[in-house]
Design a protein around this motif. Structure first.
Motif, PDB file in Angstrom:
ATOM      1  N   ILE A 156       0.840  -1.200   0.000  1.00 23.17           N
ATOM      2  CA  ILE A 156       0.000   0.000   0.000  1.00 23.17           C
ATOM      3  C   ILE A 156       0.879   1.256   0.000  1.00 23.17           C
ATOM      4  CG2 ILE A 156      -1.660   1.332   1.367  1.00 23.17           C
ATOM      5  CD1 ILE A 156      -2.809  -1.420   2.287  1.00 23.17           C
ATOM      6  N   LYS A 157       1.971   1.222   0.757  1.00 27.18           N
ATOM      7  CA  LYS A 157       2.881   2.369   0.856  1.00 27.18           C
ATOM      8  C   LYS A 157       3.558   2.683  -0.478  1.00 27.18           C
ATOM      9  CE  LYS A 157       7.079   3.944   3.210  1.00 27.18           C
ATOM     10  NZ  LYS A 157       8.098   3.641   4.250  1.00 27.18           N
ATOM     11  N   TYR A 158       4.076   1.655  -1.163  1.00 25.44           N
ATOM     12  CA  TYR A 158       4.858   1.886  -2.372  1.00 25.44           C
ATOM     13  C   TYR A 158       4.045   1.860  -3.665  1.00 25.44           C
ATOM     14  CZ  TYR A 158       9.330   1.775   0.090  1.00 25.44           C
ATOM     15  OH  TYR A 158      10.397   2.070   0.910  1.00 25.44           O
ATOM     16  N   LEU A 159       3.016   1.013  -3.706  1.00 27.95           N
ATOM     17  CA  LEU A 159       2.282   0.829  -4.955  1.00 27.95           C
ATOM     18  C   LEU A 159       0.800   1.147  -4.846  1.00 27.95           C
ATOM     19  CD1 LEU A 159       3.948  -2.507  -6.183  1.00 27.95           C
ATOM     20  CD2 LEU A 159       4.520  -0.164  -6.843  1.00 27.95           C
ATOM     21  N   ASN A 160       0.353   1.517  -3.646  1.00 28.67           N
ATOM     22  CA  ASN A 160      -1.052   1.883  -3.433  1.00 28.67           C
ATOM     23  C   ASN A 160      -2.010   0.770  -3.861  1.00 28.67           C
ATOM     24  OD1 ASN A 160      -3.036   3.663  -2.500  1.00 28.67           O
ATOM     25  ND2 ASN A 160      -3.398   4.489  -4.550  1.00 28.67           N
ATOM     26  N   ILE A 161      -1.642  -0.459  -3.516  1.00 25.98           N
ATOM     27  CA  ILE A 161      -2.496  -1.604  -3.815  1.00 25.98           C
ATOM     28  C   ILE A 161      -2.389  -2.605  -2.666  1.00 25.98           C
ATOM     29  CG2 ILE A 161      -0.704  -2.860  -5.107  1.00 25.98           C
ATOM     30  CD1 ILE A 161      -2.938  -3.837  -6.983  1.00 25.98           C
ATOM     31  N   ASP A 162      -3.508  -3.231  -2.343  1.00 24.70           N
ATOM     32  CA  ASP A 162      -3.536  -4.243  -1.295  1.00 24.70           C
ATOM     33  C   ASP A 162      -3.304  -5.611  -1.933  1.00 24.70           C
ATOM     34  OD1 ASP A 162      -4.102  -6.108   0.669  1.00 24.70           O
ATOM     35  OD2 ASP A 162      -5.878  -5.077   1.413  1.00 24.70           O
ATOM     36  N   LEU A 193       2.797 -12.645  -9.895  1.00 27.07           N
ATOM     37  CA  LEU A 193       2.770 -11.220 -10.233  1.00 27.07           C
ATOM     38  C   LEU A 193       3.122 -10.371  -9.015  1.00 27.07           C
ATOM     39  CD1 LEU A 193      -0.500 -11.032 -12.391  1.00 27.07           C
ATOM     40  CD2 LEU A 193       1.860 -10.891 -13.231  1.00 27.07           C
ATOM     41  N   ILE A 194       2.557 -10.735  -7.880  1.00 27.13           N
ATOM     42  CA  ILE A 194       2.832 -10.009  -6.629  1.00 27.13           C
ATOM     43  C   ILE A 194       4.307 -10.139  -6.254  1.00 27.13           C
ATOM     44  CG2 ILE A 194       2.405 -10.032  -4.131  1.00 27.13           C
ATOM     45  CD1 ILE A 194      -0.499 -10.765  -4.778  1.00 27.13           C
ATOM     46  N   GLU A 195       4.842 -11.348  -6.361  1.00 26.78           N
ATOM     47  CA  GLU A 195       6.256 -11.563  -6.036  1.00 26.78           C
ATOM     48  C   GLU A 195       7.168 -10.734  -6.938  1.00 26.78           C
ATOM     49  OE1 GLU A 195       7.471 -15.717  -4.383  1.00 26.78           O
ATOM     50  OE2 GLU A 195       6.097 -16.079  -6.030  1.00 26.78           O
ATOM     51  N   THR A 196       6.811 -10.641  -8.219  1.00 18.38           N
ATOM     52  CA  THR A 196       7.606  -9.852  -9.163  1.00 18.38           C
ATOM     53  C   THR A 196       7.574  -8.369  -8.794  1.00 18.38           C
ATOM     54  OG1 THR A 196       7.175 -11.421 -10.957  1.00 18.38           O
ATOM     55  CG2 THR A 196       7.881  -9.208 -11.594  1.00 18.38           C
ATOM     56  N   LEU A 197       6.392  -7.858  -8.465  1.00 13.68           N
ATOM     57  CA  LEU A 197       6.279  -6.454  -8.059  1.00 13.68           C
ATOM     58  C   LEU A 197       7.113  -6.182  -6.812  1.00 13.68           C
ATOM     59  CD1 LEU A 197       2.483  -5.589  -8.568  1.00 13.68           C
ATOM     60  CD2 LEU A 197       4.441  -4.733  -9.886  1.00 13.68           C
ATOM     61  N   PHE A 198       7.057  -7.106  -5.861  1.00 12.89           N
ATOM     62  CA  PHE A 198       7.818  -6.939  -4.620  1.00 12.89           C
ATOM     63  C   PHE A 198       9.317  -6.880  -4.925  1.00 12.89           C
ATOM     64  CE2 PHE A 198      10.060  -8.446  -0.857  1.00 12.89           C
ATOM     65  CZ  PHE A 198       9.475  -7.685   0.152  1.00 12.89           C
ATOM     66  N   THR A 199       9.794  -7.812  -5.760  1.00 12.53           N
ATOM     67  CA  THR A 199      11.226  -7.894  -6.068  1.00 12.53           C
ATOM     68  C   THR A 199      11.727  -6.679  -6.844  1.00 12.53           C
ATOM     69  OG1 THR A 199      11.101 -10.313  -6.121  1.00 12.53           O
ATOM     70  CG2 THR A 199      12.993  -9.299  -7.214  1.00 12.53           C
ATOM     71  N   VAL A 200      10.936  -6.238  -7.816  1.00 14.37           N
ATOM     72  CA  VAL A 200      11.394  -5.185  -8.732  1.00 14.37           C
ATOM     73  C   VAL A 200      11.130  -3.778  -8.213  1.00 14.37           C
ATOM     74  CG1 VAL A 200      11.085  -4.238 -11.063  1.00 14.37           C
ATOM     75  CG2 VAL A 200      11.148  -6.704 -10.723  1.00 14.37           C
ATOM     76  N   ILE A 202       9.727  -2.861  -4.912  1.00 14.11           N
ATOM     77  CA  ILE A 202       9.676  -2.585  -3.478  1.00 14.11           C
ATOM     78  C   ILE A 202      10.996  -2.925  -2.790  1.00 14.11           C
ATOM     79  CG2 ILE A 202       8.549  -3.188  -1.299  1.00 14.11           C
ATOM     80  CD1 ILE A 202       5.950  -3.590  -2.835  1.00 14.11           C
ATOM     81  N   GLN A 203      11.495  -4.139  -2.986  1.00 11.97           N
ATOM     82  CA  GLN A 203      12.686  -4.592  -2.269  1.00 11.97           C
ATOM     83  C   GLN A 203      13.893  -3.658  -2.388  1.00 11.97           C
ATOM     84  OE1 GLN A 203      13.783  -8.765  -2.620  1.00 11.97           O
ATOM     85  NE2 GLN A 203      15.935  -8.283  -2.306  1.00 11.97           N
ATOM     86  N   PRO A 204      14.189  -3.093  -3.572  1.00 18.88           N
ATOM     87  CA  PRO A 204      15.387  -2.231  -3.676  1.00 18.88           C
ATOM     88  C   PRO A 204      15.388  -1.045  -2.721  1.00 18.88           C
ATOM     89  CG  PRO A 204      14.583  -2.812  -5.859  1.00 18.88           C
ATOM     90  CD  PRO A 204      13.534  -3.263  -4.882  1.00 18.88           C
ATOM     91  N   PHE A 205      14.222  -0.669  -2.173  1.00 16.91           N
ATOM     92  CA  PHE A 205      14.120   0.518  -1.325  1.00 16.91           C
ATOM     93  C   PHE A 205      13.974   0.183   0.161  1.00 16.91           C
ATOM     94  CE2 PHE A 205      12.124   1.196  -5.481  1.00 16.91           C
ATOM     95  CZ  PHE A 205      12.994   2.140  -6.005  1.00 16.91           C
ATOM     96  N   LEU A 206      14.037  -1.104   0.487  1.00 22.10           N
ATOM     97  CA  LEU A 206      13.797  -1.519   1.866  1.00 22.10           C
ATOM     98  C   LEU A 206      15.052  -1.419   2.727  1.00 22.10           C
ATOM     99  CD1 LEU A 206      11.533  -4.663   1.300  1.00 22.10           C
ATOM    100  CD2 LEU A 206      10.855  -2.283   1.638  1.00 22.10           C
TER     101      LEU A 206
END
Length: 327
Positions: A156-162, A193-200, A202-206
């Motif tokens: 929700i924070k990075y992509l505004n989607i649950d 799809l969710i895992e791909t979004l997380f990896t590409v 979200i993860q680089p900014f954690l």
């Protein structure tokens, strides 16, 4: 001019520092009365996880003159199953520093042969264990106190989607918006799809400032973690990140025999969908679970990665004696 590829990929100075870090890790566990154990690297069984590609080899009996009888063995991708057999045999809390092997993995943060730290804490639920892991990183790497956020909240924070309530159509819209359509496979799988979004995305900014625990991963990514008692959409699984690098993957460990068997069978169904051969289920492990795995949490930590961070290096090659291309 003679090439210097015979030399270690890490400097001797850094290998001395590596040894000191490992010594401090052992001291940490000794002070906390956690037993160090050793388990086999060669095993008769391997993981059913479709995301992992193990190495295999063959054993020939010394009593078989013509070598016509051979037994397939696997190099360990993780000491998890053997360590849990020790837990079922009432070892108490344990840890291990060992080499693990994963095929098709090589890069800045990956080596086919790598050093893993695996740790299991008895009578410890996920949130309590996260505090223990945080204390470990503060002690060993002088990290600041970590931050925490749920998997749902980070999306929700990075992509505004649950990620828990969104459907595949909603997620595909995000891919289109972010110009990531080239990463979509032919078969639409919401979880992938969710895992791909997380990896590409979200993860680089954690963990840019402090280490960050992301917890309550979706049930589809449960692996061998408990499903949350209050929300069956999520599991008692967490990962810890620093500077965009995943340092560890932890669970409040699943203890139910039937559920373990069900998940292994599901793994093999997924393997079939991906045109991969099914894998024999480790019955030694399952029998240990049926006998009784005690309530515990565990984590697998990439030791080369945390040493890389401690020594301020850009690649794990710089902190291991001989990287894959020099082995």
């Amino acid at each position: 001019m003679m090439k210097k590829t015979w030399k270690p990929s890490a400097s001797i100075k850094d290998l001395v520092q590596r040894a000191k870090i490992i010594e401090n890790i052992r001291l940490f566990f000794k002070k906390n009365k956690i037993l160090e154990v050793e388990t086999p690297i060669l095993s008769q069984f391997t993981t059913t996880d479709a995301n992992l590609t193990p190495f295999s080899t063959s054993y020939y009996s010394p009593y078989n003159d013509n070598n016509s009888i051979k037994k397939k063995l696997w190099l360990s991708t993780s000491p998890e199953y053997h360590m849990k057999r020790l837990l079922a045999a009432q070892s108490g809390s344990i840890y291990q520093i060992c080499h693990s092997f994963r095929n098709k993995e090589f890069g800045r943060y990956h080596n086919p042969e790598f050093t893993m730290l695996e740790w299991y804490q008895i009578d410890c639920k996920m949130k309590v264990f996260m505090k223990e892991v945080d204390r470990f990183f503060q002690k060993i790497l002088n990290f600041n106190k970590s931050d925490q956020i749920s998997y749902q909240e980070i999306f929700i924070k990075y992509l505004n989607i649950d990620p828990l309530s969104a459907n595949s159509i909603d997620i595909l819209k995000i891919f289109k918006l972010l110009d990531l359509e080239h990463l979509i496979s032919d078969e639409i799988d919401k979880n992938k799809l969710i895992e791909t979004l997380f990896t590409v995305k979200i993860q680089p900014f954690l963990g840019e400032k402090n280490p960050l625990f992301v917890y309550h991963f979706p049930a589809e990514q449960a692996s061998l973690a408990f499903v949350n008692e209050n929300d069956s959409r999520v599991t008692e699984r967490f990962e810890i990140f620093f500077k965009g690098i995943e340092l560890g993957n932890g669970f409040y460990e699943l203890t139910d025999y039937s559920e373990h068997k069900k998940r292994f069978k599901k793994d093999n169904k997924n393997r079939f969908k991906e045109n991969l051969s099914p894998r024999k289920i480790d019955n030694y492990f399952l029998n240990a679970i049926r006998y009784g795995l005690p309530s515990c949490s565990g984590i697998a930590i990439g030791l080369d990665r945390i040493i890389m961070i401690a020594l301020k290096k850009k690649s794990i090659d710089q902190v291991i004696s001989f990287s894959f291309n020099r082995s």
